[in-house]
Design an enzyme around this catalytic site. Structure first.
Site, short mmCIF file in Angstrom:
data_model
loop_
_atom_site.label_atom_id
_atom_site.label_comp_id
_atom_site.label_asym_id
_atom_site.label_seq_id
_atom_site.Cartn_x
_atom_site.Cartn_y
_atom_site.Cartn_z
N GLU A 36 0.86 -1.20 0.00
CA GLU A 36 0.00 0.00 0.00
C GLU A 36 0.89 1.25 0.00
O GLU A 36 0.62 2.23 -0.67
CB GLU A 36 -0.90 0.01 1.23
CG GLU A 36 -1.94 -1.12 1.21
CD GLU A 36 -2.68 -1.23 2.52
OE1 GLU A 36 -3.81 -0.74 2.59
OE2 GLU A 36 -2.14 -1.81 3.48
N LEU A 84 33.46 12.64 23.27
CA LEU A 84 33.23 12.25 24.67
C LEU A 84 34.51 11.79 25.34
O LEU A 84 35.32 11.10 24.73
CB LEU A 84 32.22 11.11 24.71
CG LEU A 84 30.80 11.44 24.26
CD1 LEU A 84 30.02 10.16 24.00
CD2 LEU A 84 30.09 12.28 25.32
N GLU A 114 22.41 6.16 27.80
CA GLU A 114 22.08 5.68 26.46
C GLU A 114 23.20 4.80 25.92
O GLU A 114 24.33 4.87 26.42
CB GLU A 114 21.78 6.85 25.50
CG GLU A 114 22.78 7.95 25.52
CD GLU A 114 22.19 9.29 25.02
OE1 GLU A 114 22.68 9.77 24.02
OE2 GLU A 114 21.27 9.83 25.65
N LYS A 116 26.14 3.60 23.54
CA LYS A 116 27.09 4.35 22.72
C LYS A 116 27.25 3.60 21.40
O LYS A 116 27.91 2.56 21.33
CB LYS A 116 28.43 4.48 23.43
CG LYS A 116 29.40 5.34 22.65
CD LYS A 116 30.65 5.66 23.44
CE LYS A 116 31.52 6.61 22.65
NZ LYS A 116 31.93 6.11 21.35
N LYS A 291 24.79 11.23 30.51
CA LYS A 291 24.75 12.68 30.34
C LYS A 291 24.02 13.29 31.54
O LYS A 291 22.98 12.74 31.95
CB LYS A 291 24.01 13.06 29.05
CG LYS A 291 24.75 12.56 27.81
CD LYS A 291 24.01 12.81 26.52
CE LYS A 291 24.84 12.25 25.36
NZ LYS A 291 24.16 12.23 24.10
N LYS A 315 33.21 2.87 28.53
CA LYS A 315 33.46 1.97 27.40
C LYS A 315 33.40 0.49 27.81
O LYS A 315 33.77 0.13 28.92
CB LYS A 315 34.84 2.27 26.79
CG LYS A 315 35.00 3.68 26.22
CD LYS A 315 34.29 3.87 24.91
CE LYS A 315 35.02 3.28 23.74
NZ LYS A 315 35.97 4.13 23.09
N CYS A 408 45.53 -35.76 3.53
CA CYS A 408 44.71 -35.50 4.71
C CYS A 408 45.53 -35.73 5.98
O CYS A 408 46.14 -36.80 6.14
CB CYS A 408 43.49 -36.42 4.70
SG CYS A 408 42.55 -36.36 6.21
C1 9MJ Z 1 26.79 7.71 20.61
N1 9MJ Z 1 27.87 7.57 19.89
O1 9MJ Z 1 25.93 6.84 20.64
C2 9MJ Z 1 26.94 10.93 22.06
N2 9MJ Z 1 26.64 8.94 21.34
O2 9MJ Z 1 26.92 13.12 23.02
C3 9MJ Z 1 25.62 9.25 22.19
N3 9MJ Z 1 27.44 10.00 21.26
C4 9MJ Z 1 27.50 12.23 22.25
N4 9MJ Z 1 25.81 10.49 22.64
C5 9MJ Z 1 27.69 14.22 23.00
N5 9MJ Z 1 24.61 8.41 22.50
C6 9MJ Z 1 28.75 13.99 22.20
C7 9MJ Z 1 28.63 12.70 21.71
#
Ligand code: 9MJ
Length: 671
Positions: A36, A84, A114, A116, A291, A315, A408
């Protein structure tokens, strides 16, 4: 149609399409079927073709550039794009928390957590809701203009939706490539002799820097917004959580994992949770970003040397490490295929000690120019077997070439590589102990005879002691023989005997799969079992006859026929049946509900994998074929059904969506 009417109609269609795109990509809740949606696009193209003067660059028909750009131009970001600072352990996270609390003179801090994303940061400028430019981060102030490529990413809106759209808005986000998209891309690249990428990040970067947007459009890229830069409008965004919510309302995709966290302990739990999810996510992430949530507090903290002091990346251990390739050994598989395996200087990758990595085949060694003694990148992503990503040529010294053996290593028989194949094989067949062992491991495996407790180590031991030569010998083992083995007590021996006994009751398709015939996987075994219903009929099937079965190609047909031509194999089957292996014969095919009915499956099915849908139809007596003709009873369609669906409509063939299909196979009656 008059110009005025065309303008109105095109405008309405564009709005509808943008809305459906939003539901599909951002909300992950499509409200219309793909065909659709395609119809709406087609209608819009028709109108724009008739009235080219009404086309504007933000029409959903205009994602592709007309001609390649000659060079990537420089773009200045309105507000610098920051990078970052990183932390790698809990102590460093606590220091970050303490430092900002002291700086802000507060007891507690609200954070936003969040994932990365491990891709490429980009900045997209919208003016009055329309996408104007998109650029890479570059040095943070000046980036490269990749507008033509960003426009090809379907989930990036060309025009924003919703309310209070700012006059000017810089959207910051990451472009990534999914693992699945990456694997498909590399396979295609390999097939056409193009560049093969080391990881999804490099593939995403390479795709974004293309001069020709038609190349980028073919690349499976995704975008997630994670913040804003400069903005100018009458909306007051006071915290980061609100910004993410607002971006989503404006039609931008935002990662669904982001979460508001009220203290450092919640941050640490969030990190632990995301880490366990890492291998299940569709794309690479290399950590978690925290953040400070309140924008006023972010301003108070400011930034140092291009990194905000209000954010931190915690990290994960890297998925790739460098180590030395000590040697290459050969493993002989069930079908005699020789697989080179890299022996590595032990290295911990993402928390697991790695000593071996697969090299797939000889071609791969040549293609990646791997030599024994090289320093290599080893990658371990999720549950995937570790692999060598590439060689560090600069570190190369004192290396030796790998040479595929002509005999083999397990049985000394000749090794051959048939024309056009990349696989080298031992021709020893069942005299080769390695092939025998692998064949028995396959026979006992879960999807075959499912002999609980009979693992590969035990099979190797039984083979070495001469207790089993063929799969049929398994059923002759006694409890006394088993309890005398390494790490086997009376109880485990008893359990294994019970498991062997239990495995005797099987199905024809499992039995056929357990035989380990080349190219005969579970799906093929099921197709053949459904068609022939008895092992005697399969034994008698000619290559010509087998080839006529949908999805059985000439090689598979030859392999099946060849297998049953071997007296030795027939003897083993006989011994297994004599030992008590049996299966219930299915009812006569003609009494099955969809007997003699022919189906075509098209589009991507979301309810179950296509193979499974096919198997279910076969089990119910139906036939499944590829081509739509008048002989077809039903065309079952999923998403993006394309030409087969259209052909079915043209021919007046009944079509079923996934829901009706499910109902049909559950109720076993035609709708
Ligand atoms: C990544 N790479 O997922 C930032 N980032 O915020 C997220 N990078 C970022 N935030 C400020 N989730 C500078 C970079």
């Amino acid at each position: 149609m008059q110009l005025e009417q065309a303008t109105k109609k095109a405008h309405a269609l564009r709005q509808l399409i943008t809305q459906y795109n939003y539901q599909y990509y951002v909300l992950d809740a499509p409200s219309i079927m793909d065909h659709e949606y395609d119809q709406l696009m087609r209608k819009l193209i028709e109108i724009e073709t008739e009235f080219p003067e009404i086309i504007n660059s933000n029409s959903p028909t205009q994602r592709l550039g007309v001609s390649p750009v000659t060079k990537l131009q420089e773009v200045k970001h309105l507000l610098p794009m920051l990078s970052l600072a990183n932390v790698f352990n809990e102590d460093e996270m606590h220091s970050f928390d303490t430092r900002i609390k002291e700086e802000l003179c507060v007891e507690t801090i609200d954070f936003s957590g969040e994932t990365k994303l491990d891709g490429l940061a980009v900045n997209i400028l919208y003016k009055n809701g329309l996408l104007i430019t998109a650029a890479t981060r570059g040095d943070g102030s000046l980036g490269e203009d990749i507008t033509h490529n960003i426009r090809t990413i379907q989930e990036v809106p060309l025009s924003l939706i919703g309310e209070n759209i700012p006059q000017s808005l810089e959207v910051r986000g990451e472009v990534v490539m999914t693992h699945k998209g990456f694997a498909t891309l590399n396979n295609t690249q390999r097939d056409k002799g193009g560049k093969v990428f080391a990881n999804p990040r490099n593939a995403a970067a390479g795709s974004l820097r293309q001069l020709d947007s038609r190349v980028t459009a073919e690349r499976p890229l995704s975008f997630f917004a994670f913040g804003i830069g400069d903005y100018n409008g009458n909306i007051n965004l006071t915290n980061h959580t609100n910004i993410l919510r607002q971006l989503k309302l404006w039609g931008l995709p935002v990662s669904s994992e982001s979460k508001r966290l009220s203290n450092i302990h919640e941050c640490l739990s969030y990190y632990a949770k995301i880490k366990t999810m890492r291998s299940r996510l569709p794309h690479d992430i290399d950590g978690v970003v925290f953040k400070v949530n309140e924008i006023s507090q972010q301003h108070q903290l400011g930034f140092v040397s291009r990194a905000p002091r209000w954010a931190i990346a915690y990290k994960f251990p890297p998925l790739e490490k460098i180590t030395q390739l000590l040697g290459i050994e050969i493993q002989v598989g069930r079908t005699g295929a020789l697989t080179p395996v890299a022996r590595l200087s032990p290295v911990k990758v993402a928390g697991v000690l790695i000593t071996n990595a697969t090299l797939h085949n000889f071609d791969e060694i040549k293609r990646k120019d791997i030599k024994i003694g090289d320093w290599v990148y080893v990658r371990r992503a999720g549950d995937v077997i570790p692999e060598i990503v590439g060689v560090i040529k600069e570190k190369r010294s004192d290396v030796s070439e790998f040479i595929m053996p002509s005999f083999c290593p397990a049985c000394g028989a000749d090794v051959v590589c048939q024309d056009g194949e990349v696989v080298y094989r031992c021709i020893g067949g069942l005299i080769c102990s390695a092939q025998r062992t692998q064949a028995i491991i396959h026979f006992a495996s879960r999807k075959a005879m499912n002999i609980d407790g009979l693992g590969s180590k035990l099979i190797v031991q039984l083979n070495e002691l001469g207790l089993i030569n063929t799969v049929a010998d398994l059923y002759l083992l006694s409890q006394e023989q088993l309890s005398g083995l390494d790490r086997m007590g009376i109880k485990s021996a008893e359990n294994l005997i019970t498991a062997l006994e239990k495995s005797k009751k099987t199905t024809l398709e499992r039995f056929l799969y357990a035989m380990g015939i080349r190219e005969v996987g579970e799906a093929t075994a099921l197709t053949i079992a459904a068609k022939y219903q008895s092992i005697t009929s399969i034994e008698q099937a000619t290559t010509k006859e087998l080839k006529t079965i949908p999805d059985i190609g000439p090689i598979t047909a030859f392999n099946i026929n060849h297998f049953f031509q071997q007296k030795y194999n027939l003897e083993i089957i006989q011994s297994l049946i004599l030992a008590g292996v049996y299966w219930e014969t299915k009812s006569d095919a003609t009494s099955l509900p969809f007997c003699d009915m022919v189906f075509v499956l098209t589009g991507s099915l979301s309810i179950m994998p296509r193979d499974e849908a096919k198997q279910r139809l076969l089990m119910l007596g139906g036939k499944v074929t590829e081509k739509v003709s008048k002989k077809i009873n039903y065309v079952i369609y999923g998403q993006n059904p394309g030409s087969k669906y259209e052909r079915a409509i043209e021919l007046g063939i009944k079509t079923l969506n996934e829901e009706s299909f499910m109902k049909m196979i559950e109720k076993k009656v035609e709708p």
